[in-house]
Design a protein around this motif. Structure first.
Motif, mmCIF file in Angstrom:
data_model
loop_
_atom_site.group_PDB
_atom_site.id
_atom_site.type_symbol
_atom_site.label_atom_id
_atom_site.label_comp_id
_atom_site.label_asym_id
_atom_site.label_seq_id
_atom_site.Cartn_x
_atom_site.Cartn_y
_atom_site.Cartn_z
ATOM 1 N N ILE A 61 0.825 -1.214 0.000
ATOM 2 C CA ILE A 61 0.000 0.000 0.000
ATOM 3 C C ILE A 61 0.859 1.264 0.000
ATOM 4 C CG2 ILE A 61 -1.925 -1.108 1.213
ATOM 5 C CD1 ILE A 61 -0.971 0.505 3.728
ATOM 6 N N TRP A 62 2.152 1.124 0.341
ATOM 7 C CA TRP A 62 2.973 2.321 0.470
ATOM 8 C C TRP A 62 3.468 2.859 -0.861
ATOM 9 C CZ3 TRP A 62 2.397 5.377 4.237
ATOM 10 C CH2 TRP A 62 1.939 4.873 5.451
ATOM 11 N N SER A 63 2.845 2.413 -1.939
ATOM 12 C CA SER A 63 3.022 3.118 -3.210
ATOM 13 C C SER A 63 2.425 4.520 -3.098
ATOM 14 C CB SER A 63 2.353 2.346 -4.354
ATOM 15 O OG SER A 63 0.975 2.119 -4.064
ATOM 16 N N ILE A 64 1.602 4.743 -2.058
ATOM 17 C CA ILE A 64 1.038 6.071 -1.813
ATOM 18 C C ILE A 64 2.125 7.062 -1.409
ATOM 19 C CG2 ILE A 64 0.555 5.611 0.636
ATOM 20 C CD1 ILE A 64 -1.968 7.245 0.393
ATOM 21 N N CYS A 65 3.164 6.581 -0.758
ATOM 22 C CA CYS A 65 4.281 7.411 -0.310
ATOM 23 C C CYS A 65 5.486 6.478 -0.173
ATOM 24 C CB CYS A 65 3.948 8.086 1.010
ATOM 25 S SG CYS A 65 5.191 9.225 1.609
ATOM 26 N N PRO A 66 6.186 6.197 -1.280
ATOM 27 C CA PRO A 66 7.167 5.103 -1.331
ATOM 28 C C PRO A 66 8.253 5.124 -0.262
ATOM 29 C CG PRO A 66 6.704 5.925 -3.529
ATOM 30 C CD PRO A 66 6.032 6.858 -2.589
ATOM 31 N N SER A 67 8.703 6.293 0.159
ATOM 32 C CA SER A 67 9.773 6.320 1.156
ATOM 33 C C SER A 67 9.279 5.906 2.536
ATOM 34 C CB SER A 67 10.388 7.717 1.236
ATOM 35 O OG SER A 67 9.417 8.681 1.589
ATOM 36 N N PHE A 68 7.965 5.734 2.699
ATOM 37 C CA PHE A 68 7.400 5.283 3.971
ATOM 38 C C PHE A 68 7.191 3.769 3.997
ATOM 39 C CE2 PHE A 68 5.608 8.891 6.620
ATOM 40 C CZ PHE A 68 6.429 9.865 6.045
ATOM 41 N N VAL A 69 7.771 3.053 3.030
ATOM 42 C CA VAL A 69 7.572 1.607 2.961
ATOM 43 C C VAL A 69 8.094 0.912 4.216
ATOM 44 C CG1 VAL A 69 9.775 1.127 1.797
ATOM 45 C CG2 VAL A 69 7.813 -0.405 1.443
ATOM 46 N N GLY A 70 9.043 1.546 4.904
ATOM 47 C CA GLY A 70 9.559 0.976 6.140
ATOM 48 C C GLY A 70 8.504 0.847 7.223
ATOM 49 N N VAL A 71 7.432 1.639 7.138
ATOM 50 C CA VAL A 71 6.326 1.509 8.085
ATOM 51 C C VAL A 71 5.724 0.114 7.980
ATOM 52 C CG1 VAL A 71 4.020 2.325 8.701
ATOM 53 C CG2 VAL A 71 5.807 3.971 8.112
ATOM 54 N N GLY A 72 5.529 -0.346 6.748
ATOM 55 C CA GLY A 72 4.960 -1.671 6.538
ATOM 56 C C GLY A 72 5.855 -2.772 7.066
ATOM 57 N N TYR A 73 7.162 -2.668 6.813
ATOM 58 C CA TYR A 73 8.094 -3.691 7.293
ATOM 59 C C TYR A 73 8.243 -3.629 8.809
ATOM 60 C CZ TYR A 73 9.448 -4.834 2.518
ATOM 61 O OH TYR A 73 9.447 -5.248 1.200
ATOM 62 N N GLY A 74 8.240 -2.424 9.380
ATOM 63 C CA GLY A 74 8.314 -2.296 10.835
ATOM 64 C C GLY A 74 7.095 -2.889 11.512
ATOM 65 N N GLN A 75 5.911 -2.678 10.909
ATOM 66 C CA GLN A 75 4.697 -3.261 11.469
ATOM 67 C C GLN A 75 4.727 -4.780 11.363
ATOM 68 O OE1 GLN A 75 1.677 -1.139 9.259
ATOM 69 N NE2 GLN A 75 1.455 0.431 10.840
ATOM 70 N N ALA A 76 5.338 -5.297 10.305
ATOM 71 C CA ALA A 76 5.495 -6.755 10.181
ATOM 72 C C ALA A 76 6.386 -7.287 11.294
ATOM 73 C CB ALA A 76 6.079 -7.098 8.815
ATOM 74 N N PHE A 77 7.444 -6.543 11.629
ATOM 75 C CA PHE A 77 8.330 -6.939 12.728
ATOM 76 C C PHE A 77 7.570 -6.971 14.048
ATOM 77 C CE2 PHE A 77 11.101 -5.691 16.252
ATOM 78 C CZ PHE A 77 12.097 -6.659 16.179
ATOM 79 N N ALA A 78 6.785 -5.930 14.312
ATOM 80 C CA ALA A 78 5.996 -5.884 15.546
ATOM 81 C C ALA A 78 4.972 -7.020 15.575
ATOM 82 C CB ALA A 78 5.293 -4.539 15.672
ATOM 83 N N THR A 79 4.393 -7.324 14.418
ATOM 84 C CA THR A 79 3.423 -8.417 14.328
ATOM 85 C C THR A 79 4.066 -9.749 14.681
ATOM 86 O OG1 THR A 79 2.154 -7.248 12.638
ATOM 87 C CG2 THR A 79 1.817 -9.621 12.802
ATOM 88 N N ILE A 80 5.304 -9.959 14.210
ATOM 89 C CA ILE A 80 6.029 -11.191 14.535
ATOM 90 C C ILE A 80 6.260 -11.288 16.043
ATOM 91 C CG2 ILE A 80 8.254 -12.373 14.279
ATOM 92 C CD1 ILE A 80 8.355 -11.278 11.408
ATOM 93 N N CYS A 81 6.628 -10.173 16.658
ATOM 94 C CA CYS A 81 6.823 -10.161 18.116
ATOM 95 C C CYS A 81 5.548 -10.571 18.837
ATOM 96 C CB CYS A 81 7.265 -8.774 18.583
ATOM 97 S SG CYS A 81 8.934 -8.282 18.081
ATOM 98 N N ILE A 82 4.424 -10.016 18.387
ATOM 99 C CA ILE A 82 3.141 -10.325 19.024
ATOM 100 C C ILE A 82 2.767 -11.785 18.802
ATOM 101 C CG2 ILE A 82 0.667 -9.814 18.993
ATOM 102 C CD1 ILE A 82 1.428 -6.920 18.223
ATOM 103 N N ILE A 83 2.993 -12.278 17.585
ATOM 104 C CA ILE A 83 2.649 -13.669 17.264
ATOM 105 C C ILE A 83 3.385 -14.638 18.179
ATOM 106 C CG2 ILE A 83 2.967 -15.478 15.534
ATOM 107 C CD1 ILE A 83 2.335 -13.387 13.392
ATOM 108 N N THR A 84 4.671 -14.376 18.427
ATOM 109 C CA THR A 84 5.473 -15.322 19.204
ATOM 110 C C THR A 84 4.913 -15.519 20.605
ATOM 111 O OG1 THR A 84 6.999 -13.551 19.883
ATOM 112 C CG2 THR A 84 7.575 -14.810 17.915
ATOM 113 N N TYR A 85 4.537 -14.414 21.276
ATOM 114 C CA TYR A 85 4.024 -14.607 22.640
ATOM 115 C C TYR A 85 2.536 -14.930 22.657
ATOM 116 C CZ TYR A 85 2.214 -9.716 23.002
ATOM 117 O OH TYR A 85 1.533 -8.537 22.843
ATOM 118 N N TYR A 86 1.819 -14.517 21.622
ATOM 119 C CA TYR A 86 0.392 -14.827 21.554
ATOM 120 C C TYR A 86 0.191 -16.343 21.474
ATOM 121 C CZ TYR A 86 -4.322 -12.931 20.742
ATOM 122 O OH TYR A 86 -5.634 -12.540 20.883
ATOM 123 N N SER A 87 1.079 -17.007 20.733
ATOM 124 C CA SER A 87 0.960 -18.459 20.599
ATOM 125 C C SER A 87 1.197 -19.168 21.928
ATOM 126 C CB SER A 87 1.944 -18.982 19.542
ATOM 127 O OG SER A 87 3.282 -18.699 19.907
#
Length: 586
Positions: A61-87
Motif C-alpha cells: 500500500i505504500w506506493s502512496i508514499c514510497p519512502s514510507f515503505v519501512g512503516v509496513g516492514y516495521g509493522q510486520a516486525f511488531a506483528t512477529i513479536c506479538i505472534i510469538t508470545y500470543y501463541s
C-alpha cells in the motif's frame, strides 16, 4: 466475520481486564472510550479504506508514499513479536483445556505444600477462631493472617504447577516445560491448518471463530454476577476515579489497548480489506466491528471484575487491587477460580471456557500470521502459499519456546512492552502522517469519495488531520520522556533484559528510516533533495488494482483537479485557509 474474529479476541478477555485493573478500574474506561472515538475508530476505518482501495497488503500500500515503505516492514516486525508470545497464551489455554477433564479440577483445591493457600483455612474456621480471642485457634489464625499473604489455589496452581515461575531470571530463564511445549506445537498445527489455503480456509473458519465465544462468555457472565462480592467488583470497574484522568500513563495505556484489541497498526485489517470488492460498504463494517469490539471488552471486564470481587470477599481483602496481581496470568487465575465454584459439572464448563479462549486466540493469531505470509508471498510471487505458511508456522513454534520456560512470563512482558507496544505506537504515527499529511487529506478523501460514492464527513477529516495524530504524538512523547524500567511481579528486570528490550524497539523503529533511505538511494531523481521530494509522491502503482476502476479513478481525479483550478482563480484562499477548508470538508 474475519475482522470480528481478529478484533474480538484475547485482547478483550485477557488484556483489557488486566489493563483496566492496572490503571484504576473505572478510571480507565473514560480515556478508553475517548481514545476509541478519536484514535481507534479513525485508524481502523483508515486501514480498511487503504486495503480495499488498493487491494494490496500492508507493505504494497505504500506506493502512496514510497519512502514510507519501512512503516509496513516495521509493522510486520511488531506483528512477529506479538505472534510469538500470543501463541504461548494459546498453549496455556490448551493446557487448561486438557486438565479440565480430570475428575476434580486441579486448581480447585490446595496442595499440602501450599501453606498460604486460602482454601487451607476454611472461612468458618477463621470466623470461629477470631470470634474467641482467647483461644489458641484465634492466635494461630491472627498470626497466619498477619505474617502470610493468602493466595487462592487457582493462583498457586498457575504459578507453581503450570508455568513453574521463576522469581528471578538473572541466572537464566530455564528450559521449556515439556507439557507446554506439546501444547504450543498443537497450537501451531491448528494455526497452519487454518491458514494453509489462505482466505479460502480462514474465511470459512471465521464464522465459528467469531460467534462461538459469545455463547460461553455470556454464560460465564451469568454465573459471575451471582457470586458473593461480585457487585463490589463491578462497582470498582465502573466507578471512575476522576484524578486518574490527568495521568498521561492511563491515556497511553488506553491507546495501546485500543491498538492491541482492534489489531490496528499490525496489518491484518489492511490485509482482510484488500479482498473486498472495490465498492463494498466498508463504513458499515468498520462501525460494526469497532463497536462490537468495545462492547465485548466491557463484557469481559464486567465478568472478570465480578470474579475479582468474589475473590476479594473470600480472601477478606479490603481492596480489590490486593486480590491478585495483574498480568498475563489474570485470565488463568480469576476465570478458573470462578469455574471451580460451579456446582453442576464444573469440568464441562471449564472445557468449554478454555476451548472458547483457544478459539478467540486462534481467530486473532490466524489473521496476524496470514499478514506475514501475505507479505512474503507478495515479495516472492513464485513461492507456494502453503509452503510459506508451513515455514513461518515452524519458525513461530521455535520462537514461542522461550515463553514456555519458567522465565517465560518475564520475556513475554519484555517483548510486549518494547516489541509490541512502542514499535506499533510510533509506526502508527508515521502511518497516519504519511497518508494524511504527506499524500494529503483532500487527496485521500477524494479517493474515498470515488470508492464509496459519498462525501467524507467532518468528523473523519478532523480526526485524521488533527485529533488522532496530535493525540498520538503527545502521548508517545510523554510516555517516552517519563518511561521507567519495566517490572514483572514487582521486580525489576536485570540490566541485560532492559538492554535487550531497547534493542528490540530499535530494530522495529529503525525499519522506517532504513527502508526510506534504501528507496531514495535506489530511485535517484537528480539531487538528494529532489530524490527525497520524489519519494514522497505516489508512485505509478498507487490506485485501484482493477484496470477499469483505475481508469475511472484517474478521470475522476483529473476532473476534480480542473474544477478546483477554476475555483482557485475566483477564490483567493491562503495556504492555511485552504487547509482549514479541507478539514471541514469545504
Amino acid at each position: 466475520m474475519s475482522c470480528i474474529s481478529v478484533s474480538v479476541g484475547l485482547g478483550n478477555v485477557w488484556r483489557f481486564p488486566f489493563t483496566a485493573y492496572e490503571n484504576g478500574g473505572g478510571a480507565f474506561l473514560i480515556p478508553y472510550i475517548i481514545v476509541l472515538f478519536l484514535i481507534g475508530k479513525p485508524m481502523y476505518y483508515l486501514e480498511m479504506i487503504m486495503g480495499q482501495f488498493t487491494s494490496q497488503g500492508t507493505v504494497k500500500i505504500w506506493s502512496i508514499c514510497p519512502s514510507f515503505v519501512g512503516v509496513g516492514y516495521g509493522q510486520a516486525f511488531a506483528t512477529i513479536c506479538i505472534i510469538t508470545y500470543y501463541s504461548s497464551l494459546l498453549a496455556l489455554t490448551l493446557y487448561y483445556l486438557f486438565v479440565s477433564f480430570q475428575s476434580e479440577l486441579p486448581w480447585s483445591y490446595c496442595r499440602d505444600e501450599w501453606t498460604n493457600c486460602v482454601n487451607s483455612i476454611p472461612t468458618e474456621f477463621v470466623e470461629t477462631a477470631l470470634g474467641n480471642t482467647t483461644s489458641a485457634l484465634a492466635q494461630q489464625a491472627n498470626t497466619l493472617s498477619n505474617t502470610t499473604k493468602l493466595q487462592s489455589s487457582s493462583e498457586l496452581y498457575f504459578l507453581n504447577v503450570v508455568i513453574k515461575e521463576k522469581s528471578d531470571i538473572s541466572d537464566g530463564i530455564g528450559i521449556p516445560d515439556w507439557k507446554l511445549t506439546i501444547a504450543l506445537f498443537v497450537s501451531w498445527v491448528v494455526i497452519f491448518l487454518v491458514i494453509m489455503r489462505g482466505v479460502k480456509s480462514s474465511g470459512k473458519a471465521a464464522y465459528f471463530l467469531a460467534l462461538f465465544p459469545y455463547v460461553v462468555l455470556f454464560a460465564l457472565l451469568g454465573r459471575a454476577v451471582t457470586l458473593e462480592g461480585a457487585v463490589d467488583g463491578i462497582i470498582f470497574f465502573l466507578q471512575p476515579q476522576w484524578g486518574e484522568l490527568l495521568n498521561p500513563i492511563v491515556w497511553k495505556e488506553a491507546v495501546v489497548q485500543c491498538f492491541f484489541s482492534l489489531a490496528v497498526g499490525c496489518g491484518p485489517i489492511i490485509m482482510f480489506a484488500s479482498y473486498n470488492r472495490f465498492d463494498h460498504g466498508i463504513y458499515r463494517d468498520a462501525m460494526i466491528v469497532t463497536t462490537l469490539d468495545t462492547l465485548t471488552s466491557l463484557l469481559g471486564g464486567i465478568t472478570i471484575f465480578a470474579i475479582l470481587g468474589n475473590l476479594a470477599h473470600n480472601l477478606k481483602a479490603e481492596n480489590i487491587r490486593d486480590v491478585v496481581r495483574s498480568g498475563t496470568g489474570l485470565a488463568f487465575i480469576s476465570y478458573p477460580d470462578a469455574i471451580s465454584k460451579f456446582q453442576a459439572v464444573p469440568q464441562l464448563f471449564s472445557a468449554l471456557f478454555f476451548f472458547m479462549l483457544f478459539v478467540l486466540g486462534i481467530g486473532s493469531i490466524v489473521a496476524l500470521q496470514s499478514t506475514i505470509v501475505t507479505i512474503i508471498c507478495d515479495q516472492f510471487k513464485s513461492w507456494k502459499y502453503w509452503k510459506v505458511a508451513l515455514a513461518t508456522s515452524a519458525c513461530g513454534f521455535l520462537m514461542g519456546l522461550v515463553y514456555v520456560t519458567p522465565g517465560g512470563q518475564w520475556i513475554l512482558t519484555l517483548v510486549d512492552f518494547y516489541g509490541g507496544t512502542y514499535v506499533v505506537f510510533i509506526l502508527a504515527i508515521f502511518e497516519l502522517s504519511g497518508i494524511v499529511w504527506i499524500y494529503g487529506l483532500q487527496n485521500f478523501c477524494d479517493d474515498i469519495e470515488f470508492m464509496s460514492n459519498k462525501k467524507v464527513s467532518m468528523y473523519w477529516r478532523l480526526c485524521w488531520s488533527f485529533f488522532t495524530p496530535v493525540m498520538m504524538i503527545v502521548i508517545f512523547i510523554y510516555s517516552m520522556a517519563t518511561i521507567q524500567p519495566i517490572k514483572y511481579s514487582d521486580q525489576y528486570f536485570p540490566l541485560a533484559g532492559d538492554v535487550a528490550g531497547w534493542l528490540l524497539f530499535a530494530v522495529g523503529a529503525a525499519q522506517f528510516p532504513l527502508w526510506g533511505w534504501w528507496y531514495i538511494a535506489t530511485h535517484r531523481h537528480g539531487s538528494c533533495a529532489e530524490s527525497i521530494k520524489a519519494s514522497l509522491k505516489p508512485s505509478s502503482k498507487w490506485g485501484p488494482a482493477s484496470p477499469e476502476n483505475r481508469q475511472a479513478w484517474l478521470l475522476f481525479k483529473s476532473d476534480l483537479a480542473a474544477k478546483r483550478a477554476n475555483e482557485a482563480k475566483s477564490n483567493k484562499f491562503g495556504f492555511f485557509q485552504q487547509k482549514l477548508r479541507n478539514m471541514c470538508g469545504k
